[in-house]
Design a protein around this motif. Structure first.
Motif, short mmCIF file in Angstrom:
data_model
loop_
_atom_site.label_atom_id
_atom_site.label_comp_id
_atom_site.label_asym_id
_atom_site.label_seq_id
_atom_site.Cartn_x
_atom_site.Cartn_y
_atom_site.Cartn_z
N GLN A 1 7.67 -2.55 3.85
CA GLN A 1 6.64 -2.03 4.76
C GLN A 1 5.34 -2.82 4.61
O GLN A 1 4.31 -2.26 4.24
CB GLN A 1 6.36 -0.56 4.47
N PRO A 2 5.39 -4.12 4.87
CA PRO A 2 4.18 -4.93 4.70
C PRO A 2 3.08 -4.51 5.67
O PRO A 2 3.34 -3.83 6.66
CB PRO A 2 4.65 -6.35 5.01
N ALA A 3 1.85 -4.93 5.36
CA ALA A 3 0.72 -4.61 6.23
C ALA A 3 0.95 -5.19 7.61
O ALA A 3 1.60 -6.22 7.76
CB ALA A 3 -0.56 -5.17 5.63
N ARG A 4 0.45 -4.52 8.63
CA ARG A 4 0.60 -5.00 10.00
C ARG A 4 -0.79 -5.16 10.59
O ARG A 4 -1.76 -4.60 10.09
CB ARG A 4 1.40 -3.98 10.83
N ASP A 5 -0.86 -5.91 11.67
CA ASP A 5 -2.20 -6.12 12.24
C ASP A 5 -2.53 -5.11 13.33
O ASP A 5 -3.56 -5.21 13.97
CB ASP A 5 -2.36 -7.56 12.75
N ASP A 6 -1.65 -4.14 13.54
CA ASP A 6 -1.95 -3.15 14.59
C ASP A 6 -2.14 -1.75 14.02
O ASP A 6 -1.82 -0.76 14.67
CB ASP A 6 -0.85 -3.16 15.66
N GLU A 7 -2.66 -1.68 12.80
CA GLU A 7 -2.96 -0.37 12.25
C GLU A 7 -4.19 0.20 12.96
O GLU A 7 -5.02 -0.56 13.46
CB GLU A 7 -3.22 -0.48 10.74
N VAL B 1 -5.49 16.26 4.00
CA VAL B 1 -5.63 15.49 5.26
C VAL B 1 -6.30 14.13 5.03
O VAL B 1 -5.72 13.11 5.39
CB VAL B 1 -6.33 16.32 6.36
N PRO B 2 -7.51 14.11 4.42
CA PRO B 2 -8.09 12.78 4.19
C PRO B 2 -7.22 11.89 3.31
O PRO B 2 -7.20 10.67 3.50
CB PRO B 2 -9.45 13.08 3.54
N MET B 3 -6.48 12.46 2.36
CA MET B 3 -5.64 11.58 1.52
C MET B 3 -4.37 11.15 2.25
O MET B 3 -3.80 10.11 1.95
CB MET B 3 -5.34 12.21 0.15
N GLY B 4 -3.94 11.93 3.23
CA GLY B 4 -2.68 11.60 3.92
C GLY B 4 -2.85 10.84 5.22
O GLY B 4 -1.86 10.43 5.83
N ALA B 5 -4.10 10.62 5.61
CA ALA B 5 -4.36 9.99 6.90
C ALA B 5 -3.83 8.55 6.98
O ALA B 5 -3.67 8.00 8.07
CB ALA B 5 -5.86 10.00 7.20
N TRP B 6 -3.53 7.96 5.82
CA TRP B 6 -3.04 6.58 5.82
C TRP B 6 -1.78 6.43 6.68
O TRP B 6 -1.57 5.39 7.30
CB TRP B 6 -2.76 6.08 4.39
N MET B 7 -0.95 7.48 6.72
CA MET B 7 0.31 7.30 7.44
C MET B 7 0.07 7.13 8.96
O MET B 7 0.71 6.31 9.61
CB MET B 7 1.27 8.46 7.18
N ALA B 8 -0.88 7.90 9.47
CA ALA B 8 -1.20 7.76 10.90
C ALA B 8 -1.80 6.38 11.17
O ALA B 8 -1.50 5.75 12.18
CB ALA B 8 -2.18 8.87 11.31
N ARG B 9 -2.64 5.92 10.26
CA ARG B 9 -3.26 4.59 10.41
C ARG B 9 -2.20 3.50 10.41
O ARG B 9 -2.17 2.62 11.25
CB ARG B 9 -4.25 4.32 9.26
N ARG B 10 -1.31 3.60 9.41
CA ARG B 10 -0.26 2.57 9.25
C ARG B 10 0.69 2.58 10.44
O ARG B 10 1.29 1.57 10.76
CB ARG B 10 0.50 2.82 7.95
N ILE C 1 -1.43 4.94 15.07
CA ILE C 1 -1.72 6.06 15.98
C ILE C 1 -3.22 6.14 16.24
O ILE C 1 -4.00 6.33 15.30
CB ILE C 1 -1.22 7.40 15.39
N PRO C 2 -3.64 6.00 17.49
CA PRO C 2 -5.08 6.10 17.76
C PRO C 2 -5.56 7.54 17.73
O PRO C 2 -4.77 8.48 17.95
CB PRO C 2 -5.21 5.51 19.18
N GLN C 3 -6.84 7.69 17.45
CA GLN C 3 -7.43 9.02 17.32
C GLN C 3 -7.16 9.93 18.52
O GLN C 3 -6.95 11.13 18.36
CB GLN C 3 -8.94 8.87 17.17
N ASP C 4 -7.17 9.34 19.73
CA ASP C 4 -7.03 10.20 20.91
C ASP C 4 -5.61 10.72 21.11
O ASP C 4 -5.36 11.52 22.01
CB ASP C 4 -7.55 9.49 22.18
#
Ligand SMILES: [Zn+2]
Ligand SMILES: [Zn+2]
Length: 338
Positions: free
Chosen positions: A91-97, A307-316, A319-322
């Motif tokens: 699961q390497p870093a991606r440029d579309d997080e 929530v703040p500690m788990g938000a990485w999954m949405a970022r990775r 998923i946009p905020q909206d």
């Protein structure tokens, strides 16, 4: 010094905990990282100042190993250890997080109280949400089928709504939503009648038992649940507990597409013991057109910090905020309710 704030550091440690948890041999180390992430998400220490004074190990749960990771995060904004774990798990870093501004998070839609298996009263949970500046809190206790947790039937839901009216008067600025985490039965029916679900503000349907059904039966079960007219959100969609319990397997793409079609959101459950989706699955749901909820599934006020500690999954998952319900105002949630 590039610096990293406490929330970003908590997410990095939490992702490390998640990746380690995929390997049962790393269970204890995984737990240590998740616990340290939780402590940092709760207390929001000034990490740069602590690093400067050599005080990182004074943080709860932070020993020498975790302090080393934190030191690198503070100094460079990066963790080579995290990068390596991502590589090792494919699961390497991606440029579309995506990037999420947690200061704009409006409220949590999945929380338990003493009405079922929570450890705090509704008032304590509401005050905890209010202290975080939340605009709303969804109180979503369990449905009757789950007897061990004292699930709520229609009569107890009515009693709960009376208590909610009282508690509501004591938490200015916070809107309480009465919801339910209703169990998805083996055949995909829900554990409460429509007439009850209809009057609630928010309905989470979750699979809790018989998760190891045949994939075909499980697909049918989940398709039926997401098609239900009163369901707003699918809670912890696989029920997986990485490293300890395999979750449900079904045709995720078909179910996510059907959920999107019915306006049913998919949950990222941020409880570190759950985290039952993966970044890849969350990305699949995004591509299928789903909206999301980023939930704590809190059973006590200090668990809102999941929530703040788990938000990485949405970022990775990019998923946009909206596309996440929790960034919408409470009026938007209640108006669009079906
Ligand atoms: Zn649940
Ligand atoms: Zn729950």
């Amino acid at each position: 010094m590039s610096g990293i704030d406490a929330v970003a550091a908590a997410q990095a440690l939490s992702e490390i905990g998640y990746l380690l948890r995929q390997n049962p041999d790393e269970k204890f180390r995984a737990r240590a990282f998740s616990d340290a992430a939780w402590a940092i998400a709760l207390e929001r220490p000034d990490l740069a100042a602590l690093h400067e004074s050599g005080g990182l190990t004074s943080l709860a749960g932070v020993g020498a190993g975790i302090a080393k990771v934190l030191t690198e995060l503070v100094e460079t904004g990066h963790s080579r250890y995290l990068d390596r774990l991502r590589e090792e798990t494919g699961q390497p870093a991606r440029d579309d997080e995506s990037s999420l501004d947690l200061a704009e998070y409006q409220g949590d839609l999945h929380a338990h109280t003493k009405w079922s298996d929570g450890r705090a009263t509704m008032l304590e949970m509401a005050q905890g949400a209010q202290a975080l500046g939340y605009r709303y809190l969804g109180v979503t206790d369990h449905s009757p089928r789950i007897k061990v947790v004292n699930g709520l039937d229609a009569a107890r839901l009515l009693a709960q709504s009376q208590e909610m009216a009282e508690v509501q008067k004591q938490v200015e600025g916070l809107t309480l939503l009465q919801g339910i985490e209703v169990d998805i039965l083996e055949d995909g029916a829900l554990d409460l009648p429509d007439v009850v679900l209809e009057i609630l503000d928010f309905v989470i349907a979750s699979p809790h038992v018989k998760l190891r059904q045949e994939p075909e039966a499980m697909t049918h079960r989940m398709l039926r649940a997401v098609s239900h007219p009163h369901v707003d959100l699918i809670g912890h969609p696989t029920g997986r507990r990485p490293g300890s319990r395999e979750g449900a397997t079904y045709d995720f793409e078909a179910v996510f597409k059907e959920a999107a079609r019915h306006g049913v959101a998919v949950e990222i459950d941020c409880d570190p013991a759950r985290m039952d989706l993966s970044p890849e699955m969350a990305r699949l749901a995004l591509e299928c057109g789903c909206n999301f909820a980023l939930s704590s599934d809190a059973h006590a006020p200090n668990e809102f910090a999941y929530v703040p500690m788990g938000a990485w999954m949405a970022r990775r998952a990019g998923i946009p905020q909206d596309r996440i319900l929790n960034w919408r105002p409470v009026e938007a949630l209640t108006k669009t309710s079906k």
